[in-house]
Design an enzyme around this catalytic site. Structure first.
Site: not given
Ligand code: PNS
Length: 160
Positions: A18, A42, A91, A129
């Protein structure tokens, strides 16, 4: 005219990947607001306050960055902040479908807010994360993947 972007995410917790996006984003934008928003998919490990605290500590060295939390639609928040763009890191191919869907939905909701993607640095291509939390949870070495404050907080969290 000042160009500003919102860098939205869960940041549960912030990673060096990040920070890399923020640092490179600052070469494109005059200011970046790092915004903690709610991702209904989440379950979070850290509270919003804890996540803000870790972001504040990790972003001390950057100027032109602010940190906030918002509960609502990302495009509404971008309008409220007078931001021209939403900044997201990408990514691998696995990110693409989700990011594509979200960018198109945001565009449908508000055509004036552009989504700008930066490819992640190669060093961070495998980190997230979630995977870092999983490694930390089982006592794995996450040195160099997260800022020191996050490493400490993860240690404390999993000791509890
Ligand atoms: O780091 P994440 O979890 O991938 O970030 C996703 C996030 C928080 C940016 C996304 O879920 C979001 O924008 N949430 C706010 C609600 C919203 O506007 N959703 C997108 C259009 S429906």
């Amino acid at each position: 005219m000042l160009r500003t972007a919102i860098y939205p995410g869960s940041f549960d917790p912030v990673t060096n990947g990040h920070l890399d996006i923020i640092e490179r984003g600052l070469t494109l934008f005059d200011g970046i607001t790092v915004a903690i928003l709610h991702n209904p998919a989440k379950k979070y490990l850290f509270t919003v306050e804890e996540r803000i605290g870790m972001l504040e500590e990790s972003l001390k060295k950057f100027s032109g960055v602010s940190i906030e939390a918002f509960d609502g639609l990302l495009v509404d928040y971008a309008v409220q902040k007078n931001a021209q763009a939403i900044l997201r890191g990408m990514r691998a191919v696995s990110d693409f479908e989700y990011e594509f869907q979200m960018a198109l939905m945001n565009r449908r909701l508000n055509r004036d807010v552009q989504t700008v993607f930066l490819m992640t640095g190669l060093r961070w291509i495998f980190t997230s994360s979630s995977i870092i939390k999983e490694a930390a949870c089982f006592g794995g070495n996450i040195n160099g993947m997260v800022p020191p404050v996050v490493q400490q907080k993860l240690k404390e969290k999993f000791k509890q």
